[in-house]
Design an enzyme around this catalytic site. Sequence first.
Site, mmCIF file in Angstrom:
data_model
loop_
_atom_site.group_PDB
_atom_site.id
_atom_site.type_symbol
_atom_site.label_atom_id
_atom_site.label_comp_id
_atom_site.label_asym_id
_atom_site.label_seq_id
_atom_site.Cartn_x
_atom_site.Cartn_y
_atom_site.Cartn_z
ATOM 1 N N GLN A 181 72.588 104.458 84.789
ATOM 2 C CA GLN A 181 72.256 104.821 83.400
ATOM 3 C C GLN A 181 71.447 103.717 82.709
ATOM 4 O O GLN A 181 70.620 104.008 81.838
ATOM 5 C CB GLN A 181 73.541 105.065 82.588
ATOM 6 C CG GLN A 181 74.295 106.327 82.948
ATOM 7 C CD GLN A 181 75.403 106.056 83.955
ATOM 8 O OE1 GLN A 181 75.295 105.150 84.773
ATOM 9 N NE2 GLN A 181 76.447 106.840 83.915
ATOM 10 N N ASP B 79 83.884 104.725 75.545
ATOM 11 C CA ASP B 79 84.278 106.127 75.767
ATOM 12 C C ASP B 79 85.597 106.446 75.101
ATOM 13 O O ASP B 79 85.869 107.583 74.736
ATOM 14 C CB ASP B 79 84.348 106.410 77.263
ATOM 15 C CG ASP B 79 82.951 106.429 77.842
ATOM 16 O OD1 ASP B 79 82.453 105.338 78.198
ATOM 17 O OD2 ASP B 79 82.335 107.506 77.859
ATOM 18 N N ASN C 108 85.075 101.806 78.874
ATOM 19 C CA ASN C 108 83.625 102.045 78.897
ATOM 20 C C ASN C 108 83.189 102.067 80.361
ATOM 21 O O ASN C 108 83.999 101.882 81.277
ATOM 22 C CB ASN C 108 82.892 100.966 78.089
ATOM 23 C CG ASN C 108 81.421 101.319 77.881
ATOM 24 O OD1 ASN C 108 81.095 102.443 77.497
ATOM 25 N ND2 ASN C 108 80.521 100.388 78.139
ATOM 26 N N LYS C 109 81.915 102.282 80.559
ATOM 27 C CA LYS C 109 81.359 102.419 81.909
ATOM 28 C C LYS C 109 81.824 101.307 82.838
ATOM 29 O O LYS C 109 81.895 100.140 82.452
ATOM 30 C CB LYS C 109 79.820 102.424 81.802
ATOM 31 C CG LYS C 109 79.056 102.538 83.099
ATOM 32 C CD LYS C 109 79.471 103.711 83.952
ATOM 33 C CE LYS C 109 79.419 105.031 83.227
ATOM 34 N NZ LYS C 109 80.092 106.125 84.009
ATOM 35 N N ARG D 44 75.458 113.220 79.026
ATOM 36 C CA ARG D 44 76.555 112.269 79.226
ATOM 37 C C ARG D 44 76.524 111.286 78.064
ATOM 38 O O ARG D 44 75.613 111.326 77.233
ATOM 39 C CB ARG D 44 76.519 111.569 80.601
ATOM 40 C CG ARG D 44 75.210 111.350 81.265
ATOM 41 C CD ARG D 44 74.303 110.369 80.605
ATOM 42 N NE ARG D 44 74.994 109.141 80.256
ATOM 43 C CZ ARG D 44 74.619 108.309 79.316
ATOM 44 N NH1 ARG D 44 73.537 108.576 78.588
ATOM 45 N NH2 ARG D 44 75.286 107.209 79.042
ATOM 46 N N GLY D 45 77.518 110.391 78.025
ATOM 47 C CA GLY D 45 77.660 109.500 76.872
ATOM 48 C C GLY D 45 78.650 110.134 75.907
ATOM 49 O O GLY D 45 78.517 111.315 75.563
ATOM 50 N N ALA D 46 79.644 109.348 75.491
ATOM 51 C CA ALA D 46 80.790 109.916 74.770
ATOM 52 C C ALA D 46 80.418 110.754 73.540
ATOM 53 O O ALA D 46 80.828 111.916 73.440
ATOM 54 C CB ALA D 46 81.763 108.794 74.410
ATOM 55 N N ARG E 25 85.403 116.519 81.550
ATOM 56 C CA ARG E 25 85.503 115.088 81.864
ATOM 57 C C ARG E 25 86.675 114.508 81.050
ATOM 58 O O ARG E 25 86.812 114.814 79.872
ATOM 59 C CB ARG E 25 84.194 114.352 81.530
ATOM 60 C CG ARG E 25 83.006 114.826 82.376
ATOM 61 C CD ARG E 25 81.791 113.946 82.169
ATOM 62 N NE ARG E 25 81.952 112.635 82.798
ATOM 63 C CZ ARG E 25 81.121 111.610 82.603
ATOM 64 N NH1 ARG E 25 80.087 111.753 81.776
ATOM 65 N NH2 ARG E 25 81.316 110.454 83.207
HETATM 66 O O1 MRU Z 1 79.495 108.396 82.587
HETATM 67 P P1 MRU Z 1 78.723 108.313 81.318
HETATM 68 O O2 MRU Z 1 77.263 108.111 81.511
HETATM 69 O O3 MRU Z 1 79.038 109.467 80.385
HETATM 70 O O4 MRU Z 1 79.283 106.996 80.608
HETATM 71 C C1 MRU Z 1 78.724 106.600 79.401
HETATM 72 C C2 MRU Z 1 79.265 105.329 78.890
HETATM 73 O O5 MRU Z 1 80.129 104.726 79.463
HETATM 74 C C3 MRU Z 1 78.756 104.881 77.554
HETATM 75 O O6 MRU Z 1 78.695 103.498 77.488
HETATM 76 C C4 MRU Z 1 79.698 105.403 76.462
HETATM 77 O O7 MRU Z 1 79.910 106.773 76.610
HETATM 78 C C5 MRU Z 1 79.183 105.121 75.108
HETATM 79 S S1 MRU Z 1 77.796 106.118 74.709
HETATM 80 C C6 MRU Z 1 77.378 105.835 73.090
#
Ligand code: MRU
Length: 348
Positions: free
Chosen positions: A197, A238, A248-249, A45-47, A88
């Site tokens: 996370q 994201d 973002n999250k 996970r993470g963009a 996603r």
């Molecule tokens: O749902 P996730 O864990 O994929 O969400 C991740 C985030 O929101 C991060 O802050 C974002 O992707 C930036 S990662 C460098």
Amino acid sequence: MLPTVAWQDNSIVMVDQRKLPGREVYVRCKNAKDVARAITTMVIRGAPAIGVAAAMGIALGMRLSKSTGTRQFAVEFNQTCDLIAATRPTAVNLFWAIERMKRVFGEAALAGGSVGELKDRLELEAHAIHDEDVAACRAMGAHGATLVPMGARILTHCNAGALATAGYGTALGVIRAAAEQGKVAAVFADETRPFLQGARLTAWELVRDGIATTVITESMAGPLMRQGGLDFIVVGADRIAANGDVANKIGTYTVAMMAKAHGVPFYVAAPLSTIDLTTPDGSGIPIEQRDAREITHLGSTQLTPAGASVWNPAFDVTPNELVAGIITERGVARAPYATSLPALFTTT
Ligand code: MRU
């Protein structure tokens, strides 16, 4: 550095982020379907990491193709891209990586490449996306560290670290670079309900790096700011719309509002692959809704009474006026973002 995602012997290997920090388990994806499942189920996970996994998944899927003619190979390629695209919806890096794979595929096909050459070209591109992401994180770290004051007490939300990228991290890249310069007194990691996370992944990365780490629940960030306990906030993204609105999250927006109220600078660190100039503002960003079970349960323990319904958006949108600057690999963009963000794409 953590091997977030790697191409190994015709499979894609990822550390299972659902199991950290308790167990360091690796998942081996043997085909594009496995990679799609790994993205959907949050193994990875993470963009930026999702973008890299998407490119590798497509390249792997096509490497395994039995098609002998380019026409059939192209049909299969598009199906594989569609499979990965359906994982996603919010992180634009996923779609950016797919578009990039489509572009090189189109160019190589137009040049009359054989199936074997097309396979090689796709794999090369996936590796390039991986390597460029690490370089972008390093550059963001260098640009971002100049903004961090000496002795800074820093807050971050979710995980925008090595685990969320091909390595080093975006927001955590800034924190790492500032820490290397001796500027960081303390890092606060928001727990980041419901997937945790921050508590699980960010804290794990920071502790491993020997950076003083304090985990708080997000409801504690406001009171911490009120008592003067924070100097700097940096989060990942994201998807960033053309006007600088930042998805973002979930919980990021609340942090940004609190930061504004208490005069704490709120920065976003993200590579150009996260900036979506085709989406004018945050209202056009699709927000993923995730399974209610992430909220109703903690592991196998049910927390909520049967019959209570759940709202579980995985992301929120922070309006651009709350953002002090967007740290990219090409420097720091400032308001008005409608002009500073497109300008980043024209500089080299
Ligand atoms: O749902 P996730 O864990 O994929 O969400 C991740 C985030 O929101 C991060 O802050 C974002 O992707 C930036 S990662 C460098």
